[in-house]
Scaffold this active site. Structure first.
Site, PDB file in Angstrom:
ATOM      1  N   HIS A   1      36.595  45.795  45.162  1.00 23.11           N
ATOM      2  CA  HIS A   1      37.537  46.174  44.335  1.00 23.11           C
ATOM      3  C   HIS A   1      37.660  47.081  43.619  1.00 23.11           C
ATOM      4  O   HIS A   1      38.621  47.346  42.676  1.00 23.11           O
ATOM      5  CB  HIS A   1      37.785  45.706  43.363  1.00 23.11           C
ATOM      6  CG  HIS A   1      37.363  43.306  44.027  1.00 23.11           C
ATOM      7  ND1 HIS A   1      35.691  43.466  44.926  1.00 23.11           N
ATOM      8  CD2 HIS A   1      38.329  42.804  44.583  1.00 23.11           C
ATOM      9  CE1 HIS A   1      36.215  42.002  45.265  1.00 23.11           C
ATOM     10  NE2 HIS A   1      37.836  41.881  44.931  1.00 23.11           N
TER      11      HIS A   1
ATOM     12  N   HIS B   1      42.671  43.927  50.802  1.00 19.13           N
ATOM     13  CA  HIS B   1      41.875  44.208  51.349  1.00 19.13           C
ATOM     14  C   HIS B   1      42.349  44.305  52.499  1.00 19.13           C
ATOM     15  O   HIS B   1      41.762  43.876  53.962  1.00 19.13           O
ATOM     16  CB  HIS B   1      40.675  43.054  51.027  1.00 19.13           C
ATOM     17  CG  HIS B   1      40.239  42.709  49.910  1.00 19.13           C
ATOM     18  ND1 HIS B   1      39.385  43.539  49.514  1.00 19.13           N
ATOM     19  CD2 HIS B   1      40.275  42.534  48.945  1.00 19.13           C
ATOM     20  CE1 HIS B   1      38.812  43.166  48.172  1.00 19.13           C
ATOM     21  NE2 HIS B   1      40.083  42.465  47.513  1.00 19.13           N
TER      22      HIS B   1
END
Ligand SMILES: Nc1ncnc2c1ncn2[C@@H]1O[C@H](COP(=O)(O)OP(=O)(O)O)[C@@H](O)[C@H]1O
Ligand SMILES: Nc1ncnc2c1ncn2[C@@H]1O[C@H](COP(=O)(O)OP(=O)(O)O)[C@@H](O)[C@H]1O
Ligand SMILES: [Mg+2]
Ligand SMILES: [Mg+2]
Ligand SMILES: [Mg+2]
Ligand SMILES: [Mg+2]
Lengths: 207, 336, 336, 207
Positions: free
Chosen positions: C219, C57
């Protein structure tokens, strides 16, 4: 050549580039950045609009309008070259409706000179000059009237453009590819051939 | 082609508006142009810096408009040099009486369009100097060709020349320091995946699952050679060796490095690549004084990276470390 | 799968090293852990902030470690919650005697692993509070389910709670302001292209040339619905309407907005999207006080974006504007 | 069950997960984040290494070592659940080499209780509990010796895992997909079935 013919030339060229836009982009994708068709098309559509709106009355005025419009809308290498080349040509064109053959040849000569100066390329560098230089020398050397010569040049223009395939690019974006540029036709030479084909049709009277 | 846009024809204009909306404290648009300039202009008497080029390299160049870097950025269509009238607008707004330095990347289109603009500006009585960045060692340098391309190393020129301009140096001094950076900065990049020019709609090339393009520019064009994908270690190695040999570098040289993502490469991977640069510099006894890791000069959504090295002397190091305050680069935060 | 890496198994560890190499003035690694903490620790007596989660991320979360934001970031494997022992290390290093706030994104794995770590830290006598961010309006909120996901809105929590902690507020006060942000921050995102988890080697889903996944998490997982690609205008519209209805927002509300790229989306497109947010806010009479445009919370090289809205009161506005100095976010540059 | 058998269980499970790693990742890709196989495999390889290095001598010591190793290496939802579940089970196992059947059942009960508490899921939520809960209730209710019962459970475990396909996920990452989670088998239930198959083989004596 008359001012009307000269304006028809740009209408024809605009339509031709528009029709071959994707092809020109694809040629540029292979050895450049895929925008040559888009660039010229963007500029020429503007040229057609502005020519219609302003209806310039003389060859010089038309040439100046085309030059300034291309200069301020095309961008990239071709914008600078077509734009400054035509600005140079506009200085040769008379501020009247018509010019003789010799003046037309001189205007094209000024166009080519300016492009050579601005871009520092020579014949064989795989650029638009590989069409414009042989075309201009045919025009300058030939004794026949341009109504005969120009259509002949137009008939050869595509070959000259296609012959750039065997060259290794020395100037412009394609030069960065080095030997990998060989085997691809130069997009700027291809669009230049379209311009000569239009001139051929207009001067030959087939438009 | 999948892009977040309304149409390829309006994308650049809308994005420029969006940049101003996103960074109003830094940027304002010169009305009716594709020129973004500082929200708060530089004081009179200081040299202005203008850069620009085709769009699609964001954050370059508008991301570097602000204190300590550029005064104006001129945006062309995607990967298309801006036109001379636009560059002229940039020059006009960046001139605060001490002249303007144009930082141009060495592409035929950019060089010619900026040149025409310079001629126009000089005709208006504005003092203009031009430096041409050509940091890409992938391309052979020869007087018979176009010469090397300008790529990510350009941002080091913005930063260092911008810092000196902010201190009130003359146009000649700012030009000289920019040329000193250009003389020493070297870069090279590679692509794992191509990008798609919005107006063209098709990827600029296609690669097999184990192939990369080595020695790419920043316009989606193919590189100088197609190669097999290799480890981060081997990729870093080959880029750095090529750069080091070109300069040439020697043990003891202090370096600034830029690990630049081409657009789609996660910071995770760029950081892993930065580690390889650090290992290499250690093993070659060349202290890495400054590392910039992130996206500085992109090629739309191309996947890949470029590495830039700049050997530092005291002047360059000080100017590189000077405060700056732009959308993309901010140094010198004041707190407590 | 093409990635700049040496091996999927070493990528995270190498990237953490690379982040420290790239931002040595901000980050140091707690030896032997996947925890990055401030190079210069916070003074004693101030509340510490710890966040973290799976890697992939970036710049979240290590990019937000520094003055005015986090004290430590704990990194798991790609898209995998970090283990409790690692989180415990983060808590230990972030504790300066005034307790530690854990900012957790609402994923089962993160919540449970941070919970176990909190129990372990409390057993060591460290005061710990946890806030769970759940800003994703794509997912229905229900007490029978896992509840909403935490996505990009998390960064507003870091910024605002971090600013208050820096001022010397108590753990209860910092927790309260974090919960106030969480109560009002809402986000939603979409994907144009999937990403590939390095360890898995295959894209997490496949989309046709005119398809997008609407309502994605961070994700690589598919969203709540597959839809046709639409214009930037329509995409912004549907995300913002969904967010506005959920809150609900009303005319006159002042907003902060985050236009967040998922990893492969060029800033050019994000800026065009920011413009749509601005047009929407104007037409709904909701002044846009703050716009953050860029990559804040990514999903590897996923293409797409998320929009986040946070209605502002005076306290939140002030804390959002407070200086911060981290690898990713810097505000308050001091010059001239 | 003996300590040796218990250790064999983890060797077997480690091998099974390693063999099915890609399959577990693919199941997780469909409704989660594609890492379940990788997560468990990373942890179990560590378990096997540490078990070999430390050779814990009692059931409790083995269980604690497995628990702590999984807790500190797996991450994600399954790391927290397997780790804290096994920590709870370790409290039930005696600090000796062997335990009777009832103690084994109680240890598994403690494991399941802890997972329910930590994860707040119930049967039908499409999680690993959809294998562990029916397995445990067979074990607890059946009057026959576990050498008979456990292999029977093992024979059913895959069915229970596959039956999660028809469920809509209520907990874990798959819950975010809402109705789109229906039609896919839960990865955690699938790996849990592998665990029971190993237990079946070891207690049934076929390893
Ligand atoms: N130095 C030069 N001299 C003459 N023509 C050039 C030169 N550089 C480029 N060209 C011409 O310009 C064409 C490319 O134009 P275009 O794609 O519109 O610009 P750009 O390369 O900036 O994207 C080339 O195919 C070539 O014919
Ligand atoms: N709350 C919960 N209770 C029980 N099991 C759960 C819960 N949440 C998730 N799981 C199990 O964990 C599995 C996912 O594990 P894994 O992929 O390793 O973790 P993550 O979801 O964090 O990536 C799911 O398939 C499910 O069986
Ligand atoms: Mg081009
Ligand atoms: Mg171009
Ligand atoms: Mg995970
Ligand atoms: Mg998972």
């Amino acid at each position: 050549m008359t001012n009307t013919q000269f304006q028809q030339l740009w209408v024809c060229f605009g339509q031709a580039v528009s029709k071959h836009k994707d092809e020109l982009n694809q040629l540029d994708a292979a050895i450049g950045d895929a925008d040559h068709g888009t660039n010229l098309d963007r500029g020429l559509q503007q040229v057609l609009e502005k020519m219609q709106a302003a209806s310039p009355a003389t060859l010089q005025a038309t040439c100046k309008l085309v030059a300034m419009t291309l200069l301020s809308t095309v961008g990239g290498a071709s914008g600078a070259l077509w734009g400054s080349g035509l600005l140079a040509a506009a200085k040769v064109f008379p501020d009247t409706d018509t010019c003789d053959d010799k003046t037309l040849t001189q205007a094209i000569q000024a166009f080519v000179d300016s492009i050579e100066q601005r871009g520092k390329a020579v014949v064989g560098d795989k650029t638009m000059l590989d069409v414009f230089v042989p075309a201009l020398s045919s025009l300058a050397q030939d004794a026949e009237p341009i109504t005969v010569v120009v259509p002949e040049i137009a008939a050869h223009a595509k070959e000259w453009a296609e012959a750039t395939a065997s060259l290794q690019a020395k100037k412009g974006r394609a030069a960065y590819l080095g030997p990998r540029s060989v085997g691809h036709i130069d997009p700027g030479a291809t669009s230049s051939a379209l311009w000569w084909q239009c001139l051929g049709r207009i001067i030959g009277g087939s438009v | 082609m999948k892009k977040i846009m309304n149409s390829p024809d309006t994308l650049v204009a809308e994005a420029l508006e969006g940049l101003v909306i996103s960074f109003p404290q830094y940027l304002k648009q010169v009305p009716g142009t594709h020129v973004l300039t500082r929200a708060t202009p530089k004081p009179a008497g200081r040299v202005g810096l203008v850069s620009g080029g085709g769009s699609g390299h964001e954050p370059a160049h508008a991301g570097y408009v602000g204190y300590g870097m550029l005064d104006a950025a001129v945006a062309g269509e995607v990967f298309t040099s801006p036109t001379p009238d636009q560059v002229l607008e940039g020059i006009r707004v960046a001139d605060h009486g001490a002249g303007v330095l144009l930082v141009v990347k060495n592409y035929t289109g950019d060089v010619m369009n900026f040149d025409i603009a310079r001629e126009l500006a000089e005709a208006e009585g504005i003092k203009v100097a031009t430096v041409v960045v050509n940091d890409d060692v992938a391309v052979e340098n020869s007087s018979f060709t176009t010469g090397r391309r300008g790529i990510a190393g350009t941002i080091f020129v913005h930063k260092i020349a911008g810092a000196l301009a902010e201190q009130g140096a003359s146009l000649e001094e700012v030009e000289a320091v920019a040329n000193r950076v250009i003389a020493h900065v070297r870069s090279m990049g590679f692509a794992l995946e191509p990008c798609t020019v919005p107006q063209a709609g098709q990827p600029t090339f296609t690669l097999a699952d184990d192939e990369i393009e080595m020695g790419i520019g920043i316009h989606g064009e193919p590189g100088i050679e197609r190669q097999k994908l290799r480890s981060a270690h081997e990729l870093a190695q080959s880029l750095l060796e090529k750069i080091a040999m070109d300069l040439p570098l020697k043990a003891g040289d202090h370096l600034a490095c830029m690990v630049n993502g081409m657009g789609a490469t996660p910071l995770l991977e760029l950081a892993a690549l930065a580690r390889e640069v650090s290992l290499w510099s250690k093993s070659h006894d060349m202290p890495l004084d400054v590392v910039w890791t992130g996206e500085f000069m992109t090629s739309l959504e191309m996947a890949g990276a470029s590495l830039t090295l700049l050997p530092l002397d005291d002047t360059l190091r000080t100017l590189l470390a000077a405060p700056c305050d732009t959308p993309q680069l901010r140094q010198g935060v004041h707190h407590d």
